[in-house]
Design an enzyme around this catalytic site. Sequence first.
Site, PDB file in Angstrom:
ATOM      1  N   HIS A 134       0.841  -1.197   0.000  1.00  9.00           N
ATOM      2  CA  HIS A 134       0.000   0.000   0.000  1.00  9.00           C
ATOM      3  C   HIS A 134       0.878   1.250   0.000  1.00  9.00           C
ATOM      4  O   HIS A 134       1.880   1.319   0.716  1.00  9.00           O
ATOM      5  CB  HIS A 134      -0.923   0.013   1.219  1.00  9.00           C
ATOM      6  CG  HIS A 134      -2.053   0.966   1.091  1.00  9.00           C
ATOM      7  ND1 HIS A 134      -1.899   2.336   1.227  1.00  9.00           N
ATOM      8  CD2 HIS A 134      -3.372   0.760   0.804  1.00  9.00           C
ATOM      9  CE1 HIS A 134      -3.065   2.925   1.051  1.00  9.00           C
ATOM     10  NE2 HIS A 134      -3.974   2.001   0.795  1.00  9.00           N
ATOM     11  N   GLU A 192      -5.138   0.881  -7.144  1.00  8.07           N
ATOM     12  CA  GLU A 192      -5.330   2.071  -6.331  1.00  8.07           C
ATOM     13  C   GLU A 192      -4.282   3.105  -6.735  1.00  8.07           C
ATOM     14  O   GLU A 192      -3.180   3.130  -6.180  1.00  8.07           O
ATOM     15  CB  GLU A 192      -5.202   1.750  -4.836  1.00  8.07           C
ATOM     16  CG  GLU A 192      -6.235   0.760  -4.322  1.00  8.07           C
ATOM     17  CD  GLU A 192      -6.324   0.731  -2.807  1.00  8.07           C
ATOM     18  OE1 GLU A 192      -5.824   1.687  -2.171  1.00  8.07           O
ATOM     19  OE2 GLU A 192      -6.890  -0.228  -2.274  1.00  8.07           O
ATOM     20  N   GLY A 198      -7.346   8.880  -0.584  1.00  9.43           N
ATOM     21  CA  GLY A 198      -7.561   9.954   0.375  1.00  9.43           C
ATOM     22  C   GLY A 198      -8.142  11.222  -0.220  1.00  9.43           C
ATOM     23  O   GLY A 198      -8.151  12.260   0.441  1.00  9.43           O
ATOM     24  N   SER A 217     -10.330   5.864  -2.662  1.00 10.70           N
ATOM     25  CA  SER A 217     -11.474   6.753  -2.394  1.00 10.70           C
ATOM     26  C   SER A 217     -12.779   6.209  -2.980  1.00 10.70           C
ATOM     27  O   SER A 217     -13.670   6.974  -3.367  1.00 10.70           O
ATOM     28  CB  SER A 217     -11.201   8.169  -2.914  1.00 10.70           C
ATOM     29  OG  SER A 217     -10.067   8.719  -2.288  1.00 10.70           O
ATOM     30  N   GLY A 267     -11.945   2.001   1.498  1.00 12.21           N
ATOM     31  CA  GLY A 267     -11.151   2.409   2.649  1.00 12.21           C
ATOM     32  C   GLY A 267     -12.061   3.190   3.576  1.00 12.21           C
ATOM     33  O   GLY A 267     -12.937   2.643   4.239  1.00 12.21           O
TER      34      GLY A 267
END
Length: 268
Positions: free
Chosen positions: A112, A179, A185, A222, A248
């Site tokens: 990640h 991702e 975020g 997101s 998430g």
Amino acid sequence: MSAGFPTVAVLPPVLIGASTKAYLGLAELARWAEVVSAGLGELDRGNRPHGPGTPYLCVPAPLLPLVGPPLTDAGLLVGVQDVSRFGPGAHTGETTAEVLAELGCRLVMIGHPERARDQHETLDECRGKALAAARNGIVPILIAGEPTRGADPEAVIAPQLDTVLADVPTDFPVIVAYEPSWAIGQPEPAPGSHIAATTGSIRELLHRRGRGHAARIVYGGSAVVGTYTAIVEACDDAAQRPDGIFLGRGGLAPENFLATVDEVRAVS
């Protein structure tokens, strides 16, 4: 399966997952598990026809033995967000794949961008983690994607696949979570058309490497309720359609997670 690797069941065709990151404590996660377990039962008893979709959740390793059993009983695949690349031995503070397997861990996130940012993890370190997981029957979830908007996803993701999964047999189940770092975020996910096109590229990369049958592709970054539908509507063909979604922050509220399960099943 290659020698030294356990046989692992084929992954479900559609996966609907979430990672709690480091947001939820024990009491909050216990409530999440209670609400989701009851909600999944209600969805399964509903009269509206729906397609496939197996839910999964990745939690911090210390919480696995506390919430794993009830979630497993509710039909979720339960995993964690990290694993040591080392086996048992003098590695103080590490959580080995052997211990995670004993605790019933089915999945583990690897690579990640937040760990690369905070822990300075390298792709070679992630390679060791993927190998340790697979040797213990735990399915790696490789988080892959380009760092900046406008970068070529395939040019970045190909070496991520080649390095991190180098020691994992091609017939061992893996999940690739697309991702892009620039979408993590953020207020909104990447555009559906971009996700669809990149999913098609990843699927082709996996087929070239002999991983087409055993691998699944999901989108994170997101993601929220409605993201999967937007991706499906942007697809030009079946190859561009992800095999699921990975929430998430968008899945921290159990009601949102359940709404996403319902959404994905409705369009699958």
